[in-house]
Motif scaffolding. Structure first.
Motif, mmCIF file in Angstrom:
data_model
loop_
_atom_site.group_PDB
_atom_site.id
_atom_site.type_symbol
_atom_site.label_atom_id
_atom_site.label_comp_id
_atom_site.label_asym_id
_atom_site.label_seq_id
_atom_site.Cartn_x
_atom_site.Cartn_y
_atom_site.Cartn_z
ATOM 1 N N SER A 170 37.410 30.923 42.830
ATOM 2 C CA SER A 170 36.396 31.614 42.021
ATOM 3 C C SER A 170 36.766 33.098 41.934
ATOM 4 N N ARG A 171 36.410 33.701 40.811
ATOM 5 C CA ARG A 171 36.744 35.117 40.612
ATOM 6 C C ARG A 171 36.094 35.969 41.702
ATOM 7 N N SER A 172 34.825 35.671 42.005
ATOM 8 C CA SER A 172 34.119 36.501 42.981
ATOM 9 C C SER A 172 34.807 36.452 44.343
ATOM 10 N N GLY A 197 47.507 45.022 33.878
ATOM 11 C CA GLY A 197 46.631 43.866 33.647
ATOM 12 C C GLY A 197 46.080 43.860 32.236
ATOM 13 N N ASP A 198 44.811 43.447 32.110
ATOM 14 C CA ASP A 198 44.209 43.306 30.778
ATOM 15 C C ASP A 198 44.163 44.630 30.019
ATOM 16 N N ALA A 199 44.165 45.747 30.708
ATOM 17 C CA ALA A 199 44.150 47.043 30.009
ATOM 18 C C ALA A 199 45.453 47.232 29.233
ATOM 19 N N TYR A 222 38.398 53.924 41.506
ATOM 20 C CA TYR A 222 37.095 54.242 40.903
ATOM 21 C C TYR A 222 36.636 53.038 40.095
ATOM 22 N N GLU A 223 35.439 52.537 40.403
ATOM 23 C CA GLU A 223 34.977 51.300 39.765
ATOM 24 C C GLU A 223 33.556 51.464 39.227
ATOM 25 N N ARG A 224 33.363 50.962 38.012
ATOM 26 C CA ARG A 224 32.066 51.086 37.334
ATOM 27 C C ARG A 224 30.951 50.261 37.984
ATOM 28 N N GLY A 268 31.710 36.494 37.251
ATOM 29 C CA GLY A 268 32.902 35.758 36.822
ATOM 30 C C GLY A 268 32.876 34.335 37.299
ATOM 31 N N HIS A 269 33.821 33.578 36.834
ATOM 32 C CA HIS A 269 33.849 32.171 37.178
ATOM 33 C C HIS A 269 35.107 31.850 37.965
ATOM 34 N N GLY A 270 36.102 31.265 37.302
ATOM 35 C CA GLY A 270 37.234 30.838 38.122
ATOM 36 C C GLY A 270 38.568 31.283 37.582
ATOM 37 N N PHE A 271 39.517 31.346 38.481
ATOM 38 C CA PHE A 271 40.882 31.703 38.113
ATOM 39 C C PHE A 271 41.809 30.540 38.415
ATOM 40 N N VAL A 293 41.176 42.444 39.338
ATOM 41 C CA VAL A 293 42.349 41.957 40.076
ATOM 42 C C VAL A 293 43.495 42.956 39.993
ATOM 43 N N SER A 294 43.706 43.574 38.817
ATOM 44 C CA SER A 294 44.872 44.471 38.745
ATOM 45 C C SER A 294 44.669 45.727 39.581
ATOM 46 N N GLY A 295 43.503 46.384 39.453
ATOM 47 C CA GLY A 295 43.264 47.609 40.229
ATOM 48 C C GLY A 295 43.246 47.337 41.723
HETATM 49 C C1 FAD Z 1 32.917 40.323 34.799
HETATM 50 C C2 FAD Z 1 34.233 39.621 34.528
HETATM 51 C C3 FAD Z 1 34.314 38.237 34.705
HETATM 52 C C4 FAD Z 1 35.501 37.565 34.457
HETATM 53 N N1 FAD Z 1 35.542 36.209 34.668
HETATM 54 C C5 FAD Z 1 36.684 35.533 34.440
HETATM 55 C C6 FAD Z 1 36.767 34.126 34.673
HETATM 56 O O1 FAD Z 1 35.806 33.489 35.087
HETATM 57 N N2 FAD Z 1 37.938 33.492 34.419
HETATM 58 C C7 FAD Z 1 39.043 34.169 33.968
HETATM 59 O O2 FAD Z 1 40.099 33.555 33.773
HETATM 60 N N3 FAD Z 1 38.998 35.498 33.738
HETATM 61 C C8 FAD Z 1 37.854 36.197 33.966
HETATM 62 N N4 FAD Z 1 37.823 37.557 33.732
HETATM 63 C C9 FAD Z 1 39.042 38.219 33.242
HETATM 64 C C10 FAD Z 1 40.048 38.357 34.363
HETATM 65 O O3 FAD Z 1 39.428 38.962 35.472
HETATM 66 C C11 FAD Z 1 41.225 39.170 33.905
HETATM 67 O O4 FAD Z 1 41.798 38.555 32.766
HETATM 68 C C12 FAD Z 1 42.374 39.253 34.910
HETATM 69 O O5 FAD Z 1 41.969 39.001 36.205
HETATM 70 C C13 FAD Z 1 43.005 40.640 34.851
HETATM 71 O O6 FAD Z 1 42.140 41.509 35.503
HETATM 72 P P1 FAD Z 1 42.046 43.067 35.277
HETATM 73 O O7 FAD Z 1 41.831 43.651 36.619
HETATM 74 O O8 FAD Z 1 43.173 43.567 34.470
HETATM 75 O O9 FAD Z 1 40.760 43.226 34.364
HETATM 76 P P2 FAD Z 1 39.183 42.959 34.717
HETATM 77 O O10 FAD Z 1 39.045 41.762 35.567
HETATM 78 O O11 FAD Z 1 38.510 42.984 33.416
HETATM 79 O O12 FAD Z 1 38.795 44.235 35.594
HETATM 80 C C14 FAD Z 1 38.544 45.517 35.039
HETATM 81 C C15 FAD Z 1 37.675 46.305 36.010
HETATM 82 O O13 FAD Z 1 37.527 47.639 35.512
HETATM 83 C C16 FAD Z 1 36.172 48.039 35.607
HETATM 84 N N5 FAD Z 1 35.933 49.041 34.561
HETATM 85 C C17 FAD Z 1 35.908 48.828 33.221
HETATM 86 N N6 FAD Z 1 35.675 49.992 32.559
HETATM 87 C C18 FAD Z 1 35.562 50.950 33.516
HETATM 88 C C19 FAD Z 1 35.317 52.358 33.454
HETATM 89 N N7 FAD Z 1 35.152 52.989 32.273
HETATM 90 N N8 FAD Z 1 35.259 53.051 34.620
HETATM 91 C C20 FAD Z 1 35.432 52.419 35.816
HETATM 92 N N9 FAD Z 1 35.666 51.087 35.924
HETATM 93 C C21 FAD Z 1 35.730 50.363 34.786
HETATM 94 C C22 FAD Z 1 35.401 46.743 35.389
HETATM 95 O O14 FAD Z 1 34.091 46.826 35.924
HETATM 96 C C23 FAD Z 1 36.267 45.727 36.134
HETATM 97 O O15 FAD Z 1 35.929 45.637 37.486
HETATM 98 C C24 FAD Z 1 36.649 38.281 33.991
HETATM 99 C C25 FAD Z 1 36.566 39.680 33.807
HETATM 100 C C26 FAD Z 1 35.380 40.358 34.087
HETATM 101 C C27 FAD Z 1 35.309 41.864 33.920
#
Ligand code: FAD
Length: 361
Positions: free
Chosen positions: A94-96, A281-283, A30-32, A40-43, A11-13
């Motif tokens: 849903s997350r997806s 975000g989570d990072a 760039y995504e892994r 994922g499930h739900g937000f 979501v953050s990227g």
């Molecule tokens: C598979 C998955 C399922 C989730 N399901 C839920 C859920 O059901 N309910 C909920 O509340 N929260 C869920 N979360 C957490 C939620 O998505 C985050 O807390 C929130 O949305 C913040 O998102 P973010 O983009 O900071 O982090 P994330 O959602 O963790 O996204 C990080 C992205 O970076 C990519 N990535 C990681 N390392 C690398 C690398 N070295 N190189 C390139 N790309 C990389 C990952 O594949 C991912 O797409 C899930 C996270 C993941 C990864």
């Protein structure tokens, strides 16, 4: 024009890419994972999260893909109502679906899937990224949005301590039209009298429900290498004699998509930037699920950082402002999350009666 490399399309990227796209700032994502791997499930999104999404998405269309929760009903495990609270525009999706919708606005030539960042080094204070496929890259600005286990963050802040939180979750989405109709727009949450064990359920769509349980990891254990059958057994062992709605949901569920969330948090937050890298975000700040603020905080990070980049100030000044704007609020959510965790661990009669499963700033 500066170039921006975004690492991680969660979501953050993806929201950062959407905001940059909207403001004509050059970037590449760039995504892994592969494009179709939408785990994922739900937000749960409080009102503020919807406001940030409405800047980049057709919000009316998004509303058709999730549902609004109108009331939070808090029960004991045998089904006695403890409290009820109206909810103000809390949306569930849903997350997806959210990831798919956010991806649609990113042109195909601006996102590379199957691209895993492996190593990060520095040359003249600029990040040099190396990917698993052997390629490397330098960019004016790097957005680290690679999730709670961020490789970039761990490479830079090597002294950081991630600690396991005393709460894990089982999450599942199932098809069940009858129960979806029965629970309507209510968010139901059942609490065991002894504390440390809850079951929550809500409607994702007219045919789908999302359920989850939260458990105290000091009291309840499930193996590291669990199978769907292990999860089913865990649920039957601990929820098999709760009130009839909970019992019927866990008995009637399939478990292929059930997932166990191991919850971790940073002992102490790191800076939100380093040289030409900003963390989003989570990072930057893994938040425990009790806050329901993970997605909204990620959206807000990318919105605010984009606004600051548009001011075209010196990069260090931009990043400093970004941290100043975001960190205090995140610290509030972390504090609230810890309070909610402490309450969850207490016996039910010692828990406050009117708390919501959301942290408000
Ligand atoms: C598979 C998955 C399922 C989730 N399901 C839920 C859920 O059901 N309910 C909920 O509340 N929260 C869920 N979360 C957490 C939620 O998505 C985050 O807390 C929130 O949305 C913040 O998102 P973010 O983009 O900071 O982090 P994330 O959602 O963790 O996204 C990080 C992205 O970076 C990519 N990535 C990681 N390392 C690398 C690398 N070295 N190189 C390139 N790309 C990389 C990952 O594949 C991912 O797409 C899930 C996270 C993941 C990864």
């Amino acid at each position: 024009m500066s170039t921006v490399a975004i690492i991680g399309a969660g979501v953050s990227g993806l929201s950062m890419a959407n905001y940059l796209e909207k403001n004509n700032i050059e970037y590449h994502l760039y995504e892994r994972r592969t494009k179709d791997d939408l785990k994922g499930h739900g937000f749960i999104l409080p009102k503020e999260g919807i406001e940030y999404l409405s800047q980049i998405l057709d919000i009316e269309e998004l509303y058709t893909k999730g549902s609004f929760l109108k009331k939070y009903i808090h029960y004991s495990h045998n089904g006695n109502i403890i409290s009820e609270k109206e909810l103000d525009n809390v949306f569930v999706i849903s997350r997806s679906t959210l990831i798919e919708v956010l991806s649609k606005n990113v042109p195909a030539d601006k996102i590379s899937y199957n691209k895993t960042l492996n190593l990060i080094g520095f040359s003249e204070d600029k990040a040099e990224m190396r990917f698993e496929d052997g390629s490397s890259l330098q960019s004016d600005i790097v957005i680290a949005s690679d999730g709670s286990r961020s490789r970039i963050r761990r490479a830079i802040f090597q002294d950081e301590e991630m600690k396991a939180v005393r709460e894990n979750e089982v999450v599942n989405i199932i098809e069940n039209e009858e129960i979806a109709a029965q629970i309507e727009s209510n968010f139901l949450k059942f609490h065991h009298e002894d504390g440390g064990l809850t079951f929550g359920v809500l409607k994702l769509s007219p045919t789908k429900i999302l359920w989850y349980c939260q458990f105290d990891t000091f009291k309840y254990v499930i193996s590291e290498n669990y199978t769907p059958d292990d999860i089913k057994q865990f649920m039957l062992d601990h929820f098999g004699n709760w009130n009839p709605l909970v019992t019927s949901i866990i008995k009637g569920s399939t478990y292929e998509n059930a997932h166990i969330w191991r919850v971790y948090e940073l002992e102490k937050l790191n800076p939100f930037y380093h040289n030409n890298i900003a963390f989003l975000g989570d990072a930057a700040h893994p938040l425990i699920p009790f806050t329901s603020q993970g997605v909204t905080s990620a959206l807000k990070d990318s919105y605010i950082l984009t606004q600051l980049l548009l001011e075209k100030k010196d990069l260090q000044e931009t990043f400093e402002k970004y941290e100043q704007e975001r960190k205090p609020e995140i610290e509030t959510h972390i504090r609230n999350g810890r309070i909610l965790l402490e309450q969850f661990l207490l016996p039910l009669d010692q828990q406050p009666k009117d708390t919501l499963p959301i942290s408000y700033k």
